[in-house]
Design a protein around this motif. Structure first.
Motif, mmCIF file in Angstrom:
data_model
loop_
_atom_site.group_PDB
_atom_site.id
_atom_site.type_symbol
_atom_site.label_atom_id
_atom_site.label_comp_id
_atom_site.label_asym_id
_atom_site.label_seq_id
_atom_site.Cartn_x
_atom_site.Cartn_y
_atom_site.Cartn_z
ATOM 1 N N GLY A 228 0.815 -1.208 0.000
ATOM 2 C CA GLY A 228 0.000 0.000 0.000
ATOM 3 C C GLY A 228 0.847 1.255 0.000
ATOM 4 N N ALA A 229 1.963 1.249 0.753
ATOM 5 C CA ALA A 229 2.864 2.399 0.760
ATOM 6 C C ALA A 229 3.465 2.625 -0.624
ATOM 7 C CB ALA A 229 3.977 2.190 1.782
ATOM 8 N N ASN A 230 3.802 1.543 -1.317
ATOM 9 C CA ASN A 230 4.368 1.678 -2.665
ATOM 10 C C ASN A 230 3.363 2.294 -3.635
ATOM 11 O OD1 ASN A 230 6.867 0.612 -1.961
ATOM 12 N ND2 ASN A 230 6.244 -1.494 -2.396
ATOM 13 N N VAL A 231 2.110 1.872 -3.534
ATOM 14 C CA VAL A 231 1.079 2.467 -4.391
ATOM 15 C C VAL A 231 0.899 3.943 -4.051
ATOM 16 C CG1 VAL A 231 -1.360 2.409 -5.039
ATOM 17 C CG2 VAL A 231 -0.111 0.263 -4.719
ATOM 18 N N LEU A 232 0.898 4.261 -2.761
ATOM 19 C CA LEU A 232 0.744 5.654 -2.332
ATOM 20 C C LEU A 232 1.848 6.520 -2.916
ATOM 21 C CD1 LEU A 232 -1.139 7.293 -0.428
ATOM 22 C CD2 LEU A 232 0.557 6.917 1.376
ATOM 23 N N MET A 233 3.067 6.009 -2.945
ATOM 24 C CA MET A 233 4.192 6.779 -3.499
ATOM 25 C C MET A 233 4.040 7.030 -4.990
ATOM 26 S SD MET A 233 7.644 5.468 -1.558
ATOM 27 C CE MET A 233 7.337 3.704 -1.526
ATOM 28 N N ARG A 234 3.266 6.202 -5.671
ATOM 29 C CA ARG A 234 3.106 6.346 -7.124
ATOM 30 C C ARG A 234 1.789 7.017 -7.505
ATOM 31 N NH1 ARG A 234 5.000 0.951 -6.783
ATOM 32 N NH2 ARG A 234 2.891 0.181 -7.167
ATOM 33 N N ALA A 235 1.029 7.469 -6.507
ATOM 34 C CA ALA A 235 -0.311 7.995 -6.782
ATOM 35 C C ALA A 235 -0.277 9.466 -7.183
ATOM 36 C CB ALA A 235 -1.208 7.790 -5.562
ATOM 37 N N ARG A 236 0.577 9.793 -8.104
ATOM 38 C CA ARG A 236 0.676 11.163 -8.607
ATOM 39 C C ARG A 236 -0.629 11.560 -9.276
ATOM 40 N NH1 ARG A 236 5.394 14.137 -9.648
ATOM 41 N NH2 ARG A 236 5.051 15.974 -10.973
ATOM 42 N N GLY A 237 -1.114 12.733 -8.956
ATOM 43 C CA GLY A 237 -2.405 13.174 -9.480
ATOM 44 C C GLY A 237 -3.530 12.926 -8.492
ATOM 45 N N ARG A 238 -3.359 11.945 -7.650
ATOM 46 C CA ARG A 238 -4.328 11.689 -6.574
ATOM 47 C C ARG A 238 -3.838 12.245 -5.241
ATOM 48 N NH1 ARG A 238 -5.384 6.948 -9.880
ATOM 49 N NH2 ARG A 238 -7.649 6.574 -9.990
ATOM 50 N N VAL A 239 -2.520 12.216 -5.046
ATOM 51 C CA VAL A 239 -1.891 12.746 -3.830
ATOM 52 C C VAL A 239 -1.039 13.940 -4.241
ATOM 53 C CG1 VAL A 239 -0.269 12.244 -1.962
ATOM 54 C CG2 VAL A 239 -1.891 10.492 -2.725
ATOM 55 N N ASP A 240 -1.165 15.040 -3.511
ATOM 56 C CA ASP A 240 -0.474 16.269 -3.906
ATOM 57 C C ASP A 240 0.938 16.379 -3.371
ATOM 58 O OD1 ASP A 240 -2.616 17.778 -5.393
ATOM 59 O OD2 ASP A 240 -3.668 17.385 -3.511
ATOM 60 N N VAL A 241 1.181 15.876 -2.180
ATOM 61 C CA VAL A 241 2.523 15.950 -1.604
ATOM 62 C C VAL A 241 2.695 14.790 -0.630
ATOM 63 C CG1 VAL A 241 1.845 17.467 0.309
ATOM 64 C CG2 VAL A 241 4.212 17.482 -0.492
ATOM 65 N N LEU A 242 3.921 14.284 -0.549
ATOM 66 C CA LEU A 242 4.233 13.150 0.312
ATOM 67 C C LEU A 242 5.368 13.542 1.249
ATOM 68 C CD1 LEU A 242 3.924 10.151 1.073
ATOM 69 C CD2 LEU A 242 5.411 9.584 -0.851
ATOM 70 N N ILE A 243 5.192 13.249 2.539
ATOM 71 C CA ILE A 243 6.197 13.612 3.543
ATOM 72 C C ILE A 243 6.654 12.346 4.261
ATOM 73 C CG2 ILE A 243 6.667 14.972 5.611
ATOM 74 C CD1 ILE A 243 4.335 16.814 4.708
ATOM 75 N N PRO A 244 7.908 11.949 4.093
ATOM 76 C CA PRO A 244 8.442 10.811 4.858
ATOM 77 C C PRO A 244 9.020 11.302 6.170
ATOM 78 C CG PRO A 244 10.048 11.495 3.226
ATOM 79 C CD PRO A 244 8.866 12.439 3.095
ATOM 80 N N ARG A 245 8.895 10.510 7.206
ATOM 81 C CA ARG A 245 9.475 10.880 8.498
ATOM 82 C C ARG A 245 9.982 9.618 9.172
ATOM 83 N NH1 ARG A 245 6.799 14.696 13.235
ATOM 84 N NH2 ARG A 245 8.473 14.422 14.749
ATOM 85 N N GLY A 246 11.284 9.568 9.379
ATOM 86 C CA GLY A 246 11.877 8.386 9.990
ATOM 87 C C GLY A 246 13.369 8.374 9.791
#
Length: 459
Positions: A228-246
């Motif tokens: 699911g995280a991998n799909v989220l990282m590729r969801a350009r157009g559906r997700v506007d910005v991604l913030i990793p923390r770790g």
């Protein structure tokens, strides 16, 4: 959800204008069978459905006024207080599993919630409710000679996604910041905190619904694991910005593989430089706080640089050793320490390590220039501090050290959204685009140009 919003709009007449002209949320995508889907196609469909619901919710959130958003934040705080027992019970299961899996002490500390830490989350939400709403803030504006009136204003990002690990407090912090800034958020909190995050997300969603805001403004993809995280990282157009923390591995994985624009947060290889004019009492107090108050976090000092002309090293080293700090020191430092203070030889690996534990690398330098050179070589660009009574040295350090936060005569532990008056924070950005340093409300907005005319055409 549309019915709930309609009911609350009538009930809260002062908020009616907040959603004026916004179309109702469309029906959610077809539900996915319970349990983690077995095929990659099913995971992709499920995560895309979540993202699409988030986008609908984001349109609603963008139109919510400050009073409504603040009411939601306070509702979340009340719900957290009322559900403390359930949160701690779920967290205990995660911590027990972490111990059984050999999770490091630093990660266990980040994973653990207590009544005091939950109270801190509630206080941070109240602080956020008291912060000005960044949405609609005019960044700049002017009237052109042709009569066009221009304004650049802050507007929500839209759908913000966050990927993080073993930090259940981040679930509440990021959700609170996203809600106040008018965004929807999708969370991937990792398997280590899965039970805790499940409870927290449920609390957040129920609190939103209780005040008439869309529950889908807070969603999670934890149930779909790494796929699911991998799909989220590729969801350009559906997700506007991604913030990793770790840690470094997680952050670099996201930066390298994401098709969604990323705001990069960085690990904290943090330095403190004690120059020859620094006061001993102040140096001891600051080093103890910066290293031992909470060693597992990113603004903890990891390397101490001491000017060869300073006389404070024995007192500082003695205080740190007494507090349980293990020193990794260069040859000159070891030669300067009393025999009773133990220190193991430092290597290049030590200069580049974010220990997140009671370990500290220590080096002796002969000048401010040498200290700055060391920092430039090994820093991750997070936070650096100088302890000095020399104004010229302080000003040079500020000018020449290129990190997200530069501190003079104070603990590095202040590089924190809450401590700097920003309420909660999404993370500490070590990049130079858009956001740098602690990311608060304004950093979760972008800008829009508004141009108003009276029939002007371009010649």
């Amino acid at each position: 959800m549309t019915e709930a919003l309609t009911h609350k709009t009538a009930e809260n007449s002062g908020d009616t204008a907040a959603y004026a002209g916004v179309p109702p949320v469309e029906s959610p995508a077809a539900s996915v069978p319970a349990g983690v889907p077995l095929s990659s196609g099913d995971v992709e469909a499920a995560v895309h459905a979540i993202a699409d619901r988030s986008r609908h919710a984001a349109r609603r959130m963008a139109m919510a006024n400050r009073a409504w958003k603040d009411r939601a934040l306070r509702a979340v705080g009340d719900a957290l207080q009322g559900s403390t027992s359930a949160i701690l019970s779920a967290n205990a299961r995660d911590v027990a599993a972490g111990k059984a899996n050999g999770t490091s002490a630093a990660m266990l500390d980040r994973l653990t919630l207590t009544e005091a830490r939950i109270a801190g989350l509630v206080a941070a939400l109240e602080n956020l409710a008291g912060q000005p709403d960044p949405v609609g803030n005019v960044v700049r504006g002017q009237t052109l000679p042709n009569g066009l009136r221009l304004r650049q204003v802050n507007v929500p990002m839209g759908v913000v996604a966050a990927i993080y690990e073993a930090r259940p407090n981040v679930t509440v912090d990021i959700a609170g910041l996203a809600l106040k800034s008018g965004n929807a958020v999708i969370l991937r909190g990792g398997s280590a905190a899965e039970a805790t995050n499940e409870v927290l997300v449920r609390i957040l969603r129920e609190a939103l619904e209780s005040v008439g805001l869309p529950a889908d403004a807070v969603q999670t993809v934890d149930q779909y694991g790494r796929a699911g995280a991998n799909v989220l990282m590729r969801a350009r157009g559906r997700v506007d910005v991604l913030i990793p923390r770790g840690g470094r591995e997680l952050i670099q994985t996201v930066v390298t593989n994401s098709a969604v624009p990323v705001i990069e947060t960085g690990e904290g290889n943090v330095h403190i430089f004690i120059d020859e004019s620094a006061n001993e009492e102040m140096a001891v107090e600051i080093l103890l706080n910066a290293k031992t108050q909470r060693p597992s976090v990113c603004n903890t000092v990891e390397t101490l640089l001491v000017h060869s002309g300073s006389t404070v090293l024995p007192a500082v080293a003695a205080a740190l050793s007494k507090a349980g700090v293990r020193l990794h020191a260069d040859e000159r430092v070891r030669a300067s320490l009393p025999a009773a203070i133990k220190a193991e030889p430092a290597t290049d690996e030590d200069w580049g390590t974010e220990y997140m534990d009671l370990d500290l690398a220590v080096a002796m330098v002969d000048s401010l220039d040498e200290a700055v050179k060391h920092i430039r070589t090994w820093s991750t660009g997070h936070t650096e501090a100088i302890l000095t009574n020399d104004l010229a040295n302080a000003e040079r350090f500020i000018a020449e050290v290129d990190s997200a936060a530069v501190i003079v005569n104070a603990s590095t532990r202040f590089t924190d959204g809450g401590e700097l008056g920003l309420g909660a924070e999404v993370g500490i950005s070590t990049q130079k685009l858009h956001a740098r340093g602690p990311m608060g409300l304004t950093e979760l907005t972008t800008t829009k140009w508004i141009v108003q005319g009276e029939g002007q055409v371009r010649g």
